[in-house]
Every structure is written in structure tokens, then in C-alpha cells.
Design a protein around this motif. Structure first.
Motif, PDB file in Angstrom:
ATOM      1  N   CYS A 114       0.847  -1.177   0.000  1.00 42.17           N
ATOM      2  CA  CYS A 114       0.000   0.000   0.000  1.00 42.17           C
ATOM      3  C   CYS A 114       0.895   1.244   0.000  1.00 42.17           C
ATOM      4  O   CYS A 114       1.789   1.369   0.833  1.00 42.17           O
ATOM      5  CB  CYS A 114      -0.893  -0.009   1.231  1.00 42.17           C
ATOM      6  SG  CYS A 114      -1.775   1.521   1.465  1.00 42.17           S
TER       7      CYS A 114
ATOM      8  N   HIS B  86       0.390   4.144   0.961  1.00 41.66           N
ATOM      9  CA  HIS B  86       0.230   4.991   2.147  1.00 41.66           C
ATOM     10  C   HIS B  86       0.872   4.378   3.386  1.00 41.66           C
ATOM     11  O   HIS B  86       1.335   5.088   4.267  1.00 41.66           O
ATOM     12  CB  HIS B  86      -1.255   5.255   2.410  1.00 41.66           C
ATOM     13  CG  HIS B  86      -1.977   5.746   1.197  1.00 41.66           C
ATOM     14  ND1 HIS B  86      -1.756   6.995   0.663  1.00 41.66           N
ATOM     15  CD2 HIS B  86      -2.867   5.125   0.392  1.00 41.66           C
ATOM     16  CE1 HIS B  86      -2.506   7.132  -0.413  1.00 41.66           C
ATOM     17  NE2 HIS B  86      -3.182   6.005  -0.609  1.00 41.66           N
ATOM     18  N   CYS B  87       0.873   3.060   3.463  1.00 42.19           N
ATOM     19  CA  CYS B  87       1.341   2.394   4.685  1.00 42.19           C
ATOM     20  C   CYS B  87       2.782   1.914   4.611  1.00 42.19           C
ATOM     21  O   CYS B  87       3.391   1.664   5.648  1.00 42.19           O
ATOM     22  CB  CYS B  87       0.474   1.190   5.007  1.00 42.19           C
ATOM     23  SG  CYS B  87      -1.269   1.556   5.024  1.00 42.19           S
TER      24      CYS B  87
END
Ligand SMILES: [Zn+2]
Length: 175
Positions: free
Chosen positions: A139, A141-142
């Protein structure tokens, strides 16, 4: 006849639909038999399988043939009757696209023979097979940057012995 092998049901529909979208020009009659219709597309003539009234894939293709189609998409080939109808449509000059449940592209031929198709018919009609699988990504974002420990590296490349080079260590992005 063109086939898409699928490992994960559903995802191949996107590929199949985008292929069909390219083919669906106003000059051609593009018909589909699906179970179920996953996406409504105005430029196709779509039909849904209805087992309650005996409308299976094979019956669907038989019905579609009366609509003078140029291109036929059969949601899935899983029995001899459907396979034979697809072959029949293909032999009479229609472009048939469908999907099969196999792990890769090459077993699609074996699968068709296992279903009961005659080898010469497969040779005569099969234009191509495409396999599709999903790639795992992190991901955006993570994901965080981490230093790779020696044992982590070894477990990643196992059973091969690949040296951890500076390139891997200094790489800015770790996927
Ligand atoms: Zn996330």
C-alpha cells in the motif's frame, strides 16, 4: 477462439471486458452469454445464464447464433456442450472469447481435451490463450522503509543463494 485462463475468478472479467470494448465497433454485433452479467455495457448485446429455465452457456450460444453475431463472449467454458458450441461458432466464422479455470496458459489446451474436445478441433479453432495473475504490491500509504536483515534476505531468495549487494541495501524504495 481466444481463451483467457483464470487463476482468480472475477479479475479476468476486467481484462475480457476491456478486450471486448476494443472490438466493439458500431459495425460489429458483439454478443455475450454471462453468469452473471458483471458489468452492463451498452455496446454489447448481453445475455445472462438462467439455470431455472434451462438457459445455460450452451443454450445461450445456440440462441445467440440466431442473432447473427460477429463476436461472441462466453463467460466460461466448463463442460463439453459449451465447448462444442463455442467450437461450432468459431468454425462458422465467429470470433469467440471465453475463460477457463486453469493455473496457467498452456494447461488450457489440456483442459479442453479433458473436457472431451477432439484435438483437431482445438488445433483448428484456438487462436490464443492468455494467463493472468495478480501481483502483490504494498500500500503506497502504509509502506515504510526498512533495513533488510541477512536472514530476511535469505528467506526471500531461498532456495537460491544470492548475495545481498549494496544496490539492495542502498535502494531508495523498498517494495
Ligand atoms: Zn494502506
Amino acid at each position: 477462439m481466444k481463451l483467457g485462463s483464470m487463476q482468480y475468478a472475477g479479475r479476468i472479467t476486467t481484462t475480457l471486458y476491456s478486450t471486448l470494448k476494443q472490438l466493439a465497433t458500431p459495425e460489429v454485433n458483439l454478443c455475450t452469454v454471462e453468469d452473471p452479467i458483471e458489468l452492463i455495457e451498452p455496446s454489447y448485446n448481453q445475455m445472462q445464464v438462467e439455470h431455472k429455465i434451462g438457459l445455460d452457456f450452451a443454450a445461450g450460444i445456440r440462441t445467440l447464433m440466431r442473432q447473427d453475431p460477429d463476436i461472441i463472449m462466453v463467460g466460461e467454458i466448463r463442460d463439453l456442450e459449451t465447448a462444442e458450441m463455442a467450437i461450432q461458432a468459431s468454425l462458422t466464422g465467429h470470433l469467440v472469447l471465453s475463460t477457463l479455470h486453469t493455473n496457467n496458459a498452456s494447461p488450457a489446451v489440456t483442459r479442453l481435451l479433458e473436457i472431451g474436445l477432439k484435438p483437431y478441433l482445438v488445433k483448428l479453432t484456438l487462436l490464443g490463450v492468455m494467463a493472468q495473475r495478480l501481483i502483490r504490491t504494498l500500500c503506497p500509504h502504509c509502506k515504510t522503509k526498512q533495513t533488510l536483515l541477512d536472514e530476511q534476505w535469505e528467506s526471500l531468495v531461498n532456495p537460491f543463494k544470492i548475495k545481498k549487494t549494496r544496490d539492495y541495501l542502498s535502494s531508495k524504495r523498498l517494495y
